[in-house]
Enzyme design. Structure first.
Site, PDB file in Angstrom:
ATOM      1  N   SER A 408       0.828  -1.214   0.000  1.00  0.00           N
ATOM      2  CA  SER A 408       0.000   0.000   0.000  1.00  0.00           C
ATOM      3  C   SER A 408       0.855   1.254   0.000  1.00  0.00           C
ATOM      4  O   SER A 408       0.352   2.340  -0.272  1.00  0.00           O
ATOM      5  CB  SER A 408      -0.876   0.058   1.249  1.00  0.00           C
ATOM      6  OG  SER A 408      -1.498  -1.152   1.485  1.00  0.00           O
ATOM      7  N   HIS A 429      -2.290  -2.815  -6.272  1.00  0.00           N
ATOM      8  CA  HIS A 429      -2.800  -2.401  -4.966  1.00  0.00           C
ATOM      9  C   HIS A 429      -4.308  -2.609  -4.916  1.00  0.00           C
ATOM     10  O   HIS A 429      -5.084  -1.784  -5.407  1.00  0.00           O
ATOM     11  CB  HIS A 429      -2.423  -0.938  -4.701  1.00  0.00           C
ATOM     12  CG  HIS A 429      -2.866  -0.468  -3.358  1.00  0.00           C
ATOM     13  ND1 HIS A 429      -3.237   0.826  -3.103  1.00  0.00           N
ATOM     14  CD2 HIS A 429      -3.024  -1.135  -2.181  1.00  0.00           C
ATOM     15  CE1 HIS A 429      -3.597   0.933  -1.839  1.00  0.00           C
ATOM     16  NE2 HIS A 429      -3.477  -0.236  -1.268  1.00  0.00           N
ATOM     17  N   GLU A 441      -5.461  -0.133  -7.992  1.00  0.00           N
ATOM     18  CA  GLU A 441      -4.392   0.780  -8.409  1.00  0.00           C
ATOM     19  C   GLU A 441      -3.279  -0.092  -8.991  1.00  0.00           C
ATOM     20  O   GLU A 441      -2.732  -0.944  -8.287  1.00  0.00           O
ATOM     21  CB  GLU A 441      -3.839   1.565  -7.212  1.00  0.00           C
ATOM     22  CG  GLU A 441      -4.621   2.810  -6.850  1.00  0.00           C
ATOM     23  CD  GLU A 441      -3.956   3.602  -5.713  1.00  0.00           C
ATOM     24  OE1 GLU A 441      -4.076   4.826  -5.713  1.00  0.00           O
ATOM     25  OE2 GLU A 441      -3.346   2.994  -4.810  1.00  0.00           O
ATOM     26  N   ASN A 479      -3.907   6.418  -0.938  1.00  0.00           N
ATOM     27  CA  ASN A 479      -3.478   6.525   0.460  1.00  0.00           C
ATOM     28  C   ASN A 479      -2.671   7.787   0.723  1.00  0.00           C
ATOM     29  O   ASN A 479      -2.669   8.310   1.838  1.00  0.00           O
ATOM     30  CB  ASN A 479      -2.690   5.277   0.875  1.00  0.00           C
ATOM     31  CG  ASN A 479      -3.620   4.108   1.164  1.00  0.00           C
ATOM     32  OD1 ASN A 479      -4.828   4.301   1.324  1.00  0.00           O
ATOM     33  ND2 ASN A 479      -3.087   2.900   1.208  1.00  0.00           N
TER      34      ASN A 479
END
Ligand code: 3H9
Length: 690
Positions: A408, A429, A441, A479
């Site tokens: 991540s 991801h 992702e 994130n």
């Protein structure tokens, strides 16, 4: 005839074929010749019946969405349906692929509908922030009943051919080449003779509507609309079909359509429709993709298990690797349990469950990954652990295998550089639960080969994911932006807002949940571990974790959870803790309103998105929107953070961030060049995107 619409007369049955690739949308260059053809056939004595069919992979998938927001050129769909409806000879729609939106409305103008076994029929307009504007809300209830129509129109979910047959929407379902069946059907109807009743005059089903149960169903659906106008308008329009004469209901539908199509919500949802398709496009699309027949997943924990399920659900055999036999058995048991829950809920048959489970092969030996074409590592979030795994993979994986990490945050370039084949390394991801969440992702590392990238983009679609290609940076797109939002949420707590107030400001904005509800759901320990690894702190969240309050899974986090409950209740202990910490820091609590909460959490999110664009971590502003809507629940009616920034105005965002920076004693806010340019031009275009 035009190239978009052709007519052949087959022994007295006219076959009108629409040919407008890729999805036969009802663009102006289709509507005009279609109208002319129908008018001519109406008066043609050599024609006893008419079949409307489509060339290519699908029946009409709807109005041409690219025409919305521009002046509508005549004839409109409504006029075509009306012209179709007054034809006295039998008219038959031959549906293969999908008959969606305006496509379904067109066929509701026919006397009969026949469909290929694999066809799907629906009115998905609500997903574009509008309602069916070609008579769909008024005609569909006449065929399937008001409550069924309400559910179809408010959900926008299409139904299959046999369900449509059962519901009365389709008159016959055929296997094999559909057009000859449709021609025979039409000829048979012509032989039997009329009169043929148009759908508008078939109100037997409507007369039996129980308005009280209709209203109860509509209220239930409205309760789930989360601030979206279209679902409410859809329900109103279907109700009108029951309570008003046909022409009045049709006029009311039109008025609602005109209002919605011009709304920001619909503009936002149309933006997302095209953004999702755009995100899937890579430059140099002629790259030959690699073959992927078997997928390996390393780690059978929550993430690895979910990823393995996502591939198995997409039809791929999966080798699932764990370090110990016990961990492997635990992981496989969880997967089996998850499928069993789907069977209990009725979303999966027992047979399908057996088939999916048969796709899994468990192992504790890296050598078993040698026949995998793609391996996804979903182990502990630690660079040393990842490098060790990739070293082992390097030794056993086949020469052209794609080696992916589900990290991540970590630097994928560093992982790639640690093995002999960095060109085969990239990030996948997934979002938790990986078998459910749509977003993927795809992280392109510095040395990732174009064919490896193209292969996983294609694969993502094959397993039903919405894929966005992003570059390497800490936290990638989602994130990294989340961190910008998180630090402000925490600051707001210290300044006087409660978790409940902040979460409510978010849900009022249209989010499914606020940041603290989300933290409790995901597990507060995840962020805590990540902060510790980076030497960062979050006073309140860290203290909660030190107390063992990890969120829902421990029954306590920012909220308190009764045994098994998913909704938390405010905890006076947490509120006292926040006040104590604030007092220790010399912060005097004040009243904080919803507007401040939104500005201080979401404007920094936009600012971070602008930096991500500047750094080319994302290729397009719309890619960022796709990430946030599909991975984090940003409200669809606002189009994602970057689209919403356009509605808010970047100049205002800069001005308010300057204000809040001053108010909260931060350094002077310095907008990046792109945010500044957005304020001047109203466009996120970078030099790269033009
Ligand atoms: C409507 O009908 C309003 C009426 O009630 C009222 C009128 C007055 N228009 O999705 P794909 C493009 S609203 C224009 O990748 P798939 C799409 O952008 C409409 N373009 O293919 C893409 O372009 P590109 C209600 C459209 O096989 C290409 O076609 N209908 C439209 O994965 C291929 O699309 C809908 O909402 C359109 N209507 O899926 C249905 N549709 O290649 C919308 C597609 O340049 N469409 N394009 O990126 C879909 O759900 C899917 O496209 C479909 C095919 C399932 C049909």
């Amino acid at each position: 005839m035009s190239s978009s619409v052709s007519v052949v007369n087959e022994g007295g049955v006219a076959i009108v074929t629409i040919d407008n690739p890729p999805v036969n949308a009802l663009s102006f260059h289709v509507r005009e010749p279609l109208m002319q053809a129908l008018v001519a056939l109406r008066d043609d004595a050599s024609v006893a019946a008419i079949v409307i069919a489509c060339a290519g992979r699908t029946f009409v998938a709807g109005a041409d969405i690219t025409e919305f927001g521009k002046p509508m050129q005549q004839p409109e769909l409504r006029a075509i349906v009306a012209a179709l409806e007054v034809i006295a000879k039998p008219t038959v729609a031959a549906i293969h692929g999908t008959a969606l939106g305006g496509g379904l409305e067109l066929v509701l103008g026919c006397h009969f509908r026949v469909a290929d076994q694999g066809a799907k029929l629906g009115l998905p307009e609500v997903k574009l922030g509008i309602l069916p504007g070609g008579g769909g809300t008024v005609r569909l209830p006449r065929l399937v009943g008001a409550v069924k129509a309400l559910k179809m129109i408010v959900s926008g979910t299409p139904i299959g051919a046999s369900a449509a047959h059962g519901a009365g929407l389709v008159d016959a379902v055929f296997e094999g080449d559909l057009t000859p069946h449709a021609v025979n059907f039409a000829r048979e109807m012509a032989r039997k003779g009329g009169p043929f009743t148009p759908v508008r005059d078939r109100d037997e089903l409507l007369r039996g509507t129980d308005l009280a149960s209709f209203d109860a169903e509509a209220a239930d659906l409205a309760g789930k609309a989360r601030g979206l106008e279209a679902p409410i308008a859809c329900a109103q329009a279907v109700r009108n079909a029951v309570t008003l004469p046909f022409d009045e209901a049709l006029a009311a539908e039109r008025a609602l359509f005109v209002k919605l199509v011009a709304s920001d919500q619909s503009r936002a949802q149309r933006h997302l429709f095209f953004a999702e398709r755009e995100a899937a496009k890579l430059p140099g699309k002629d790259v030959v993709k690699r073959r992927v027949a078997r997928v390996g997943v390393i780690g059978a924990g929550t993430m690895g298990g979910g990823i393995a399920m996502a591939f198995a659900n997409g039809g791929f055999p999966v080798t699932l690797l764990e370090t110990s036999h016990e961990a492997l058995q635990r992981g496989l048991a969880t997967i089996e349990k998850n499928y069993a829950v789907s069977v209990t809920r009725g979303s999966l048959s027992e047979d399908a469950k057996r088939q999916r489970l048969a796709q899994f092969k468990g192992s504790t030996d890296y050598a078993d990954l040698a026949d995998c074409d793609l391996v996804v590592e979903a182990a502990f979030e630690d660079m040393a652990v990842k490098k060790e795994i990739f070293g082992k993979l390097d030794a056993v994986a086949r020469p052209d295998a794609i080696l992916a990490t589900n990290t991540s945050y970590l630097d994928i370039d560093e992982i790639a550089a640690s093995i002999s084949r960095p060109q085969d390394v990239l990030g996948l991801h997934f979002f938790s639960p990986a078998n459910v969440m749509k977003l993927l992702e795809i992280v392109r590392a510095e040395k990732t080969a174009p064919d490896a990238l193209a292969t996983v983009v294609d694969l993502a679609h094959r397993i039903g994911k919405v894929a966005v290609v992003v570059g390497v940076c800490h936290g990638f797109v989602g994130n990294r932006m989340l961190a910008a939002r998180g630090s402000e949420s925490e600051a707001l707590l210290l300044e006087g807002a409660t978790p409940r107030q902040i979460d409510e400001a978010f849900t009022d904005f249209g989010w499914p949940m606020g940041p603290f509800q989300m933290g409790d759901l995901a597990g507060l320990d995840i962020g805590w571990r990540n902060r510790k690894a980076r030497g960062l702190t979050a006073v309140i969240a860290d203290t909660l974790c030190e107390q063992g309050r990890f969120g829902q899974k421990t029954g306590r986090g920012f909220y308190l959870y009764e045994a098994g409950a998913r909704a938390g209740v405010p905890d006076p202990e947490v509120e006292a803790l926040i006040r104590d910490k604030a007092a220790q820091m010399g912060i005097v609590p004040r009243t904080i309103g919803a507007e401040e909460i939104i500005e201080r959490t979401l404007y920094p999110l936009v600012n971070e998105g602008a930096k991500i664009l500047e750094e080319r971590i994302a290729a397009r502003a719309s890619d960022i929107d796709v990430v946030w809507v599909n991975g984090y629940g940003f409200p669809v009616g606002k189009g994602g953070p970057m689209f919403w920034a356009g509605l808010e105005g970047a100049a205002r965002i800069i001005e308010r961030l300057e204000h809040w920076y001053r108010q909260t004693g931060k350094d002077v806010f310095q907008p990046g060049p792109l945010l500044r340019r957005m304020a001047e031009t109203g466009s996120w275009a970078t030099d790269a995107t033009g």
